[in-house]
Design a protein around this motif. Structure first.
Motif, PDB file in Angstrom:
ATOM      1  N   HIS A 199       0.858  -1.184   0.000  1.00 44.43           N
ATOM      2  CA  HIS A 199       0.000   0.000   0.000  1.00 44.43           C
ATOM      3  C   HIS A 199       0.896   1.237   0.000  1.00 44.43           C
ATOM      4  O   HIS A 199       1.961   1.240   0.628  1.00 44.43           O
ATOM      5  CB  HIS A 199      -0.906   0.006   1.245  1.00 44.43           C
ATOM      6  CG  HIS A 199      -1.986   1.040   1.203  1.00 44.43           C
ATOM      7  ND1 HIS A 199      -1.763   2.366   1.523  1.00 44.43           N
ATOM      8  CD2 HIS A 199      -3.295   0.955   0.851  1.00 44.43           C
ATOM      9  CE1 HIS A 199      -2.893   3.046   1.390  1.00 44.43           C
ATOM     10  NE2 HIS A 199      -3.837   2.212   0.984  1.00 44.43           N
ATOM     11  N   PRO A 200       0.507   2.285  -0.717  1.00 43.69           N
ATOM     12  CA  PRO A 200       1.343   3.494  -0.742  1.00 43.69           C
ATOM     13  C   PRO A 200       1.504   4.109   0.644  1.00 43.69           C
ATOM     14  O   PRO A 200       0.656   3.942   1.525  1.00 43.69           O
ATOM     15  CB  PRO A 200       0.582   4.439  -1.685  1.00 43.69           C
ATOM     16  CG  PRO A 200      -0.797   3.891  -1.781  1.00 43.69           C
ATOM     17  CD  PRO A 200      -0.699   2.417  -1.543  1.00 43.69           C
ATOM     18  N   TRP A 201       2.606   4.827   0.830  1.00 42.45           N
ATOM     19  CA  TRP A 201       2.889   5.498   2.094  1.00 42.45           C
ATOM     20  C   TRP A 201       3.390   6.904   1.775  1.00 42.45           C
ATOM     21  O   TRP A 201       3.859   7.179   0.669  1.00 42.45           O
ATOM     22  CB  TRP A 201       3.908   4.693   2.917  1.00 42.45           C
ATOM     23  CG  TRP A 201       5.273   4.594   2.304  1.00 42.45           C
ATOM     24  CD1 TRP A 201       6.386   5.320   2.615  1.00 42.45           C
ATOM     25  CD2 TRP A 201       5.677   3.711   1.231  1.00 42.45           C
ATOM     26  NE1 TRP A 201       7.442   4.943   1.825  1.00 42.45           N
ATOM     27  CE2 TRP A 201       7.041   3.972   0.974  1.00 42.45           C
ATOM     28  CE3 TRP A 201       5.024   2.736   0.464  1.00 42.45           C
ATOM     29  CZ2 TRP A 201       7.760   3.294  -0.026  1.00 42.45           C
ATOM     30  CZ3 TRP A 201       5.731   2.067  -0.525  1.00 42.45           C
ATOM     31  CH2 TRP A 201       7.086   2.347  -0.753  1.00 42.45           C
ATOM     32  N   PRO A 202       3.323   7.831   2.722  1.00 43.19           N
ATOM     33  CA  PRO A 202       3.548   9.246   2.384  1.00 43.19           C
ATOM     34  C   PRO A 202       4.924   9.588   1.829  1.00 43.19           C
ATOM     35  O   PRO A 202       5.037  10.485   0.979  1.00 43.19           O
ATOM     36  CB  PRO A 202       3.297   9.966   3.722  1.00 43.19           C
ATOM     37  CG  PRO A 202       2.348   9.072   4.446  1.00 43.19           C
ATOM     38  CD  PRO A 202       2.762   7.679   4.086  1.00 43.19           C
ATOM     39  N   PHE A 252       2.492  -4.097  -6.211  1.00 44.02           N
ATOM     40  CA  PHE A 252       3.526  -4.338  -5.214  1.00 44.02           C
ATOM     41  C   PHE A 252       4.768  -3.507  -5.503  1.00 44.02           C
ATOM     42  O   PHE A 252       5.337  -3.595  -6.599  1.00 44.02           O
ATOM     43  CB  PHE A 252       3.918  -5.824  -5.190  1.00 44.02           C
ATOM     44  CG  PHE A 252       2.795  -6.739  -4.807  1.00 44.02           C
ATOM     45  CD1 PHE A 252       2.396  -6.867  -3.486  1.00 44.02           C
ATOM     46  CD2 PHE A 252       2.128  -7.475  -5.767  1.00 44.02           C
ATOM     47  CE1 PHE A 252       1.362  -7.707  -3.133  1.00 44.02           C
ATOM     48  CE2 PHE A 252       1.090  -8.321  -5.426  1.00 44.02           C
ATOM     49  CZ  PHE A 252       0.703  -8.434  -4.100  1.00 44.02           C
ATOM     50  N   TYR A 253       5.184  -2.720  -4.511  1.00 42.41           N
ATOM     51  CA  TYR A 253       6.476  -2.030  -4.603  1.00 42.41           C
ATOM     52  C   TYR A 253       7.572  -3.013  -4.191  1.00 42.41           C
ATOM     53  O   TYR A 253       7.521  -3.612  -3.126  1.00 42.41           O
ATOM     54  CB  TYR A 253       6.504  -0.812  -3.671  1.00 42.41           C
ATOM     55  CG  TYR A 253       7.897  -0.252  -3.487  1.00 42.41           C
ATOM     56  CD1 TYR A 253       8.438   0.645  -4.411  1.00 42.41           C
ATOM     57  CD2 TYR A 253       8.699  -0.649  -2.417  1.00 42.41           C
ATOM     58  CE1 TYR A 253       9.724   1.129  -4.257  1.00 42.41           C
ATOM     59  CE2 TYR A 253       9.986  -0.170  -2.265  1.00 42.41           C
ATOM     60  CZ  TYR A 253      10.496   0.718  -3.187  1.00 42.41           C
ATOM     61  OH  TYR A 253      11.772   1.189  -3.039  1.00 42.41           O
ATOM     62  N   PHE A 254       8.568  -3.181  -5.061  1.00 40.93           N
ATOM     63  CA  PHE A 254       9.681  -4.090  -4.778  1.00 40.93           C
ATOM     64  C   PHE A 254      10.975  -3.415  -5.191  1.00 40.93           C
ATOM     65  O   PHE A 254      11.143  -3.009  -6.331  1.00 40.93           O
ATOM     66  CB  PHE A 254       9.512  -5.402  -5.549  1.00 40.93           C
ATOM     67  CG  PHE A 254      10.715  -6.307  -5.477  1.00 40.93           C
ATOM     68  CD1 PHE A 254      11.098  -6.874  -4.268  1.00 40.93           C
ATOM     69  CD2 PHE A 254      11.469  -6.567  -6.603  1.00 40.93           C
ATOM     70  CE1 PHE A 254      12.215  -7.695  -4.196  1.00 40.93           C
ATOM     71  CE2 PHE A 254      12.586  -7.392  -6.543  1.00 40.93           C
ATOM     72  CZ  PHE A 254      12.959  -7.954  -5.337  1.00 40.93           C
ATOM     73  N   ALA A 255      11.900  -3.280  -4.236  1.00 39.01           N
ATOM     74  CA  ALA A 255      13.157  -2.599  -4.530  1.00 39.01           C
ATOM     75  C   ALA A 255      14.368  -3.507  -4.394  1.00 39.01           C
ATOM     76  O   ALA A 255      15.471  -3.048  -4.167  1.00 39.01           O
ATOM     77  CB  ALA A 255      13.325  -1.368  -3.640  1.00 39.01           C
ATOM     78  N   GLY A 256      14.158  -4.812  -4.512  1.00 36.39           N
ATOM     79  CA  GLY A 256      15.304  -5.687  -4.713  1.00 36.39           C
ATOM     80  C   GLY A 256      15.771  -6.522  -3.550  1.00 36.39           C
ATOM     81  O   GLY A 256      16.775  -7.224  -3.681  1.00 36.39           O
ATOM     82  N   ASP A 257      15.085  -6.501  -2.410  1.00 38.12           N
ATOM     83  CA  ASP A 257      15.553  -7.269  -1.260  1.00 38.12           C
ATOM     84  C   ASP A 257      14.755  -8.554  -1.078  1.00 38.12           C
ATOM     85  O   ASP A 257      13.528  -8.578  -1.205  1.00 38.12           O
ATOM     86  CB  ASP A 257      15.462  -6.449   0.031  1.00 38.12           C
ATOM     87  CG  ASP A 257      16.635  -5.497   0.192  1.00 38.12           C
ATOM     88  OD1 ASP A 257      17.701  -5.769  -0.387  1.00 38.12           O
ATOM     89  OD2 ASP A 257      16.488  -4.477   0.884  1.00 38.12           O
TER      90      ASP A 257
END
Length: 656
Positions: A475-478, A507-512
């Protein structure tokens, strides 16, 4: 991208509840309270953030809409008007905090300076007027290439005050890395210094700026503003270059904060990828102000009596969020230190803790491992009794390093907050709340209220407990990044297209990669690129490194996969030893057997290379992709602009 399932898990069952006296006085003092807040936020995220935005920040105009979510783009507090410099400074001037220390600064050679909120406000206003005098207007981008001195924070706050987004470029970067970032951002002004002090050396910053700008290679730059720090002789180009102190002397201290739209860009911060040019991560104003404010307040349990010290550089997101904006928005006293442990004074950090009575200490696991190598005698020779809370940032911490930090630095009385977050997230995503969360060495524990995280497979489906998968935010966050500057397609590709959406859920995914244990605690295992495939078994490098660091001889370990014709990959370990141990074949065999005992035969290193130091970024992260190149006998590839010391690579190549 393959599924990072981890088949062998290093077991960690130690549990440390918050000390009762800490919990009694904490803002959030129990797991029941945490769960109450978390459940409220999950049930109504927009209502949760709106309530905090109204109670915690000062707005010039209230928003029309809390969240406009058009995946993957979010707008928070739509049409609200705010200024983060105002929230960090002006609103404290009507309270007793006016004369409270805002910034305490300790220079490497031993000079020091303290700025109250009133004094910091005055200098920020003067610099904001200087920027205007140099032609900087709302929306113009200012490059900041500075040592760790108060003027770096002053320049950031002055930019925010007039609506000029800043792009802070770490003062250790080369002229070429500086030029690349100035050109990409089309910076109009560069703020720098004649030089800076680091490890008993003078770093020639102005000379690097001159080199970056020569032959009009960064044509957007019109002016250079130079702080006199080292007194080194520098070239000043007439018409372009100006001394900070000369222009400050004639500048008015009256500069009202510009009302900014909540979604106006606050800054660009470049983060390096494994390939291609650095990515300009864009953060905006209102949501970032709120999120860094609340995460600072709750995670550090900030009190007006605290002397808070984050050891990062303002050139990194940690310095932005948790030296400048988060603490100052709360009216805290934030300490800045120009120096680092160095041969002339390996115990300098503990000197600073003792001198200023630091109560909150926030540093990186790589620094903790370096402290271990330097020895317990250094911190034990200082009075660290003022400390009440410890934190770690930057990468997962090995359990044994966590235990050393807990015992030697914290005296077994200080909670430890192990935080997982990224440049892209703007603030903490996973973290204990120190008065509420029982901690496990090596685990970032649970999500911050308002953050919905999960470990999933490539199809976006949750994996079972203790199975490796992708760590995503649902979910988005500020404070989430808004885009990659000038390249929105790269933003979409990099962060939003790896995991399949589930219905309307993105889904936000930044590689971890990560796993979630049976208690719901998250264990971050590092970049998914750092997962090895050994004979069909997928092993996390972090697990093997933690097993090695638990051996008394090992100060620090970095593990990579090396190509193998039979097994696909085998385990290759680079190891630095504790001071009293020497490299030997017997020790190598002992370490291999130790890993087998801790994890299993599949994780046994095929090769161990002993080394005095490991290749790290200037923010302290081990550059494992370079070690993969070395282990495979390949040429080092990709962007190396963030590498702190290139001589380390040369020594590793030669086997030294």
């Amino acid at each position: 991208m393959s599924q990072p399932t981890i088949e062998s898990i290093l077991q960690e069952n130690r549990l440390f509840p918050p000390p009762s006296d800490f919990a009694e006085n904490a803002m959030i003092g129990s797991m029941e309270k945490y769960k109450e807040i978390y459940d409220k936020a999950k049930a109504d995220p927009e209502g949760f953030w709106a309530e905090l935005a109204e109670s915690e920040l000062d707005w010039f105009e209230k928003w029309d809409r809390v969240l406009d979510w058009q995946p993957p783009h979010a707008k928070w507090f739509v049409n609200g008007k705010i200024n983060i410099s105002y929230n960090c400074l002006d609103r404290h001037l009507t309270t007793w905090r006016k004369n409270k220390a805002a910034l305490i600064w300790e220079g490497e050679p031993g000079d020091s300076r303290t700025l109250t909120y009133a004094q910091l406000h005055r200098e920020v206003c003067q610099m904001a007027n200087v920027f205007k005098q140099l032609g900087v207007k709302k929306g113009d981008i200012v490059g900041i290439y500075m040592p760790m001195i108060p003027e770096a924070a002053i320049a950031m706050l002055a930019c925010a005050r007039i609506g000029a987004p800043h792009s802070v470029i770490f003062g250790g970067f080369s002229a070429e890395a500086l030029r690349t970032r100035l050109v990409d951002a089309e910076a109009k002004l560069v703020v720098t210094a004649d030089g800076g002090f680091r490890k008993d050396k003078t770093i020639p910053l102005k000379a690097a700026v001159d080199e970056a700008l020569q032959d009009n290679h960064a044509p957007s730059v019109e002016n250079v503003l130079v702080v006199q720090r080292t007194q080194e002789k520098v070239q000043m180009e007439p018409g372009r270059d100006h001394w900070w102190h000369d222009l400050q002397a004639g500048a008015s201290a009256d500069c009202p904060a510009e009302p900014m739209d909540s979604e106006d860009m606050l800054f660009i911060l470049y983060t390096s990828g494994t390939t291609g040019k650095p990515k300009g991560v864009v953060h905006t104003t209102g949501g970032y102000n709120l999120y860094t404010h609340v995460t600072s307040k709750w995670t550090f349990d900030l009190k007006d009596t605290d002397v808070y010290w984050c050891t990062a550089d303002v050139g990194w997101i940690t310095g932005h969020s948790y030296i400048v904006y988060g603490p100052l928005s709360n009216g805290a006293t934030s300490l800045m230190y120009e120096g680092v442990p160095r041969p002339a004074n390996p115990g300098c950090l503990w000197d600073v803790v003792e001198k200023y009575g630091v109560t909150i200490f926030y540093t990186a696991p790589t620094a903790i491992r370096a402290f271990i190598k330097l020895g317990e005698h250094l911190p034990k020779a200082r009075d660290l009794s003022s400390l009440r809370l410890l934190g770690t940032v930057g990468e997962p911490i090995n359990p044994e390093a966590w235990m050393w930090y807990h015992k030697v630095i914290g005296g077994e009385r200080c909670p430890i907050i192990d935080t997982w977050w990224q440049t892209e997230t703007g603030g903490f995503m996973l973290t204990p709340l120190p008065g509420a969360t029982p901690t496990k060495p090596g685990s970032a524990t649970l999500p911050f209220p308002g953050i919905i995280t999960e470990v999933v497979d490539l199809e976006g489906k949750p994996v079972k407990a203790n199975s490796g998968g992708y760590l995503v935010v649902k979910h988005p966050w500020p404070s989430m990044m808004r885009t990659v500057y000038g390249d929105d397609d790269r933003f979409r590709r990099t962060y939003w297209e790896h995991i399949s959406p589930q219905g309307d859920q993105h889904f936000y995914f930044a590689g971890d990669g990560a796993r979630q244990d049976s208690d719901g605690y998250f264990w971050v295992m590092g970049r998914v690129d750092d997962v090895m495939n050994v004979s069909g078994h997928r092993l996390g490098t972090m697990e093997v490194e933690s097993a090695l660091v638990s051996h008394p001889a090992v100060a620090e370990a970095a593990v990579v996969g090396r190509p193998d014709e039979v097994k696909g990959e085998d385990v290759y370990a680079f190891i630095t030893l504790e001071g009293e141990y020497d490299a030997s074949e017997a020790l190598e065999n002992d370490l291999k057997q130790h890993v087998v005992k801790e994890i299993g035969a599949i994780a046994r290193p095929a090769a161990i290379q002993f080394t005095d130091s490991l290749p790290k970024t200037r923010s302290g992260k081990i550059m494992r992709r370079l070690l993969r190149n070395l282990a495979a006998g390949q040429e080092v590839a990709g962007d190396t602009s963030t590498l702190e010391d290139r001589s380390v690579l040369d020594k590793l190549r030669s086997g030294a």
